[in-house]
Motif scaffolding. Structure first.
Motif, PDB file in Angstrom:
ATOM      1  N   TYR A 148      35.501  38.975  36.930  1.00 56.29           N
ATOM      2  CA  TYR A 148      35.855  38.303  35.681  1.00 56.29           C
ATOM      3  C   TYR A 148      36.214  36.848  36.000  1.00 56.29           C
ATOM      4  O   TYR A 148      36.895  36.576  36.990  1.00 56.29           O
ATOM      5  N   CYS A 150      38.327  33.831  34.329  1.00 57.67           N
ATOM      6  CA  CYS A 150      39.363  33.746  33.303  1.00 57.67           C
ATOM      7  C   CYS A 150      39.978  32.353  33.281  1.00 57.67           C
ATOM      8  O   CYS A 150      39.849  31.581  34.232  1.00 57.67           O
ATOM      9  N   TRP A 157      38.495  35.240  28.857  1.00 56.02           N
ATOM     10  CA  TRP A 157      37.789  35.680  30.053  1.00 56.02           C
ATOM     11  C   TRP A 157      36.354  36.051  29.710  1.00 56.02           C
ATOM     12  O   TRP A 157      36.005  36.250  28.541  1.00 56.02           O
TER      13      TRP A 157
END
Length: 447
Positions: A148, A150, A157
């Protein structure tokens, strides 16, 4: 009588003036009811861009669709940043647990909770790298599959499609070709009447993974695999990159990555020997060298050679070090022996051509020795944590059960937090910008 007539005339005139003034007041009173939403866009932008910080801007976006559109426009962002150009940049360090120094807080807590809830994660993600205010996380520390990217300051995200293969141990990093905007802007550097910082909405962002390799060429150089994820294509791409010197994949320290001279770098995990090195990659140059040059079986070699720097002192000897970190963009190495702290700054050797991808040397120059306070640190176990990202000669130390901040130039130090406030010792630089960088867009995955 003449006096009376004159007085009446004057009174009549005054009465007329009074009526006219009353009408003006009435007109002014009516005009004062004009709403701010009646202002033209350019005037509304000039008013709102003078709000003191981005927090108020984001609140104003909730007023109406029109305001949200105006405040999201690149022109407004550039105008706002121009007026914020004198605002100091807040720099911190974030470790793999999402804890930061010097604030000793956890800015990723809210974001981690949302990630865990939305993706049904059993535990908090692990931080793997940073670029300004963007953070690269993984759902697991080993056998990484779910990544991810973010921004903790916006709690936004984007999940990345899983890579083709999963490995137990990998050096991973995050890099952008250049910042979302030039936050080091100075008004005197810009010409023209608009005085606007131009925002780069097309900035490119990549995740880089170095894959295990075994094959060695007959010329003594290694070919190894580098896997990159590009948000422009939404796909992972494997490149076979050459190295001017051979090295062991498992000597690379996967816990530390940093930017140096425009490259994403990893140091070796075996410090103080002939294996003491830094390897640097520019994934955007790899992408520009997209054509292939060699096919060997099922391996395709791109026309890119990584940077390989062997760390040596000026007498060509290697030195045992406890810590390698980056202070204000400059790699520095430290060795703590008793109450003496040895600090070297790293600089490319003169025989290393700028921008060359061949093997070179990073010399340990200007060794400086600092004496820590023997009375305050007597009989205590000291461990280096990291350089202060804002003050060049300031260090964070773990002293027994506490964390201390020490200015190695002046010798002044203070205990600032209990050691149980920080669990992981490897930190990545993080910068809170006047305007947050949006997470890169991958339309089918944006949240």
């Amino acid at each position: 009588m003449k006096g009376i007539s004159a007085t009446k005339k004057n009174c009549s005139t005054s009465s007329s003036d009074h009526n006219l003034h009353s009408k003006r007041i009435k007109i002014s009173s009516n005009s004062s009811k004009t709403n701010i939403t009646d202002l033209p866009d350019f005037l509304l932008v000039e008013i709102l861009c003078r709000l003191p910080c981005k927090k108020f801007i984001f609140q104003c976006k909730l007023v109406s669709n029109r305001w949200c559109t105006l405040l999201s426009d690149l022109y407004f962002i550039g105008r706002f940043l121009c007026l914020q150009s004198e605002t100091p940049i807040k720099r911190t360090m974030i470790n793999s647990e999402g804890e930061e120094i010097p604030k000793f807080s956890k800015p990723l807590t809210r974001l981690f909770k949302r990630l865990m809830s939305f993706h049904s994660l059993e535990k908090e993600p692990v931080v793997l790298g940073t670029y300004n205010d963007l953070v690269l996380c993984s759902a697991t520390e080993d056998y990484q599959r779910d990544y991810y990217i973010c921004n903790p300051y916006t709690t936004k995200w984007v999940p990345v499609p899983p890579p083709p293969q999963v490995y137990q141990y990998l050096p991973v990093g995050l890099v952008c070709d250049f910042p979302y905007y030039n936050y080091n802007h100075k008004k005197d550097d810009w010409k023209g009447h608009d005085d606007i910082i131009h925002v780069n909405a097309e900035y490119r962002c990549k995740i880089v993974r170095i894959l295990p390799f075994k094959k060695k060429s007959e010329y003594g150089s290694f070919y190894f695999k580098v896997e990159t994820f590009s948000f422009e294509t939404g796909e992972w791409r494997v490149s076979i990159v050459s190295s001017p010197r051979g090295f062991d994949f498992y000597d690379i320290c996967a816990d530390i990555s940093f930017m140096y001279n425009g490259m994403l770098c990893w140091p070796s995990d075996v410090m103080g020997s002939d294996h003491n090195f830094i390897i640097g990659l520019d994934p955007f140059m790899m992408e520009d060298n997209n054509s292939t040059s060699t096919t060997d079986g099922d391996d395709i070699t791109d026309r890119y050679e990584c940077c390989f720097f062997r760390l040596v002192e000026e007498n060509e000897m290697c030195h045992i070090v406890d810590f390698l970190g980056v202070s204000q963009g400059c790699p520095r190495m430290c060795d703590l022996s008793g109450h003496s702290l040895y600090v070297w700054e790293l600089k490319e050797a003169q025989d290393q051509m700028a921008g060359s991808n061949r093997a070179g040397k990073l010399r340990l120059i200007h060794p400086r020795v600092y004496s820590l306070d023997q009375n305050m640190f007597q009989d205590e176990e000291i461990t280096l944590l990291h350089f202060d990202p804002n003050v060049k000669d300031s260090l964070y130390l773990r002293v027994n059960n506490d964390i201390a901040k020490c200015n190695i130039s002046t010798g002044k130090w203070s205990r600032i937090a209990p050691s149980n406030s920080i669990y992981s010792w490897h930190f990545f630089p993080s910068t809170e910008l006047p305007w947050p960088t949006p997470v890169p867009r991958l339309l089918q995955h944006v949240h």
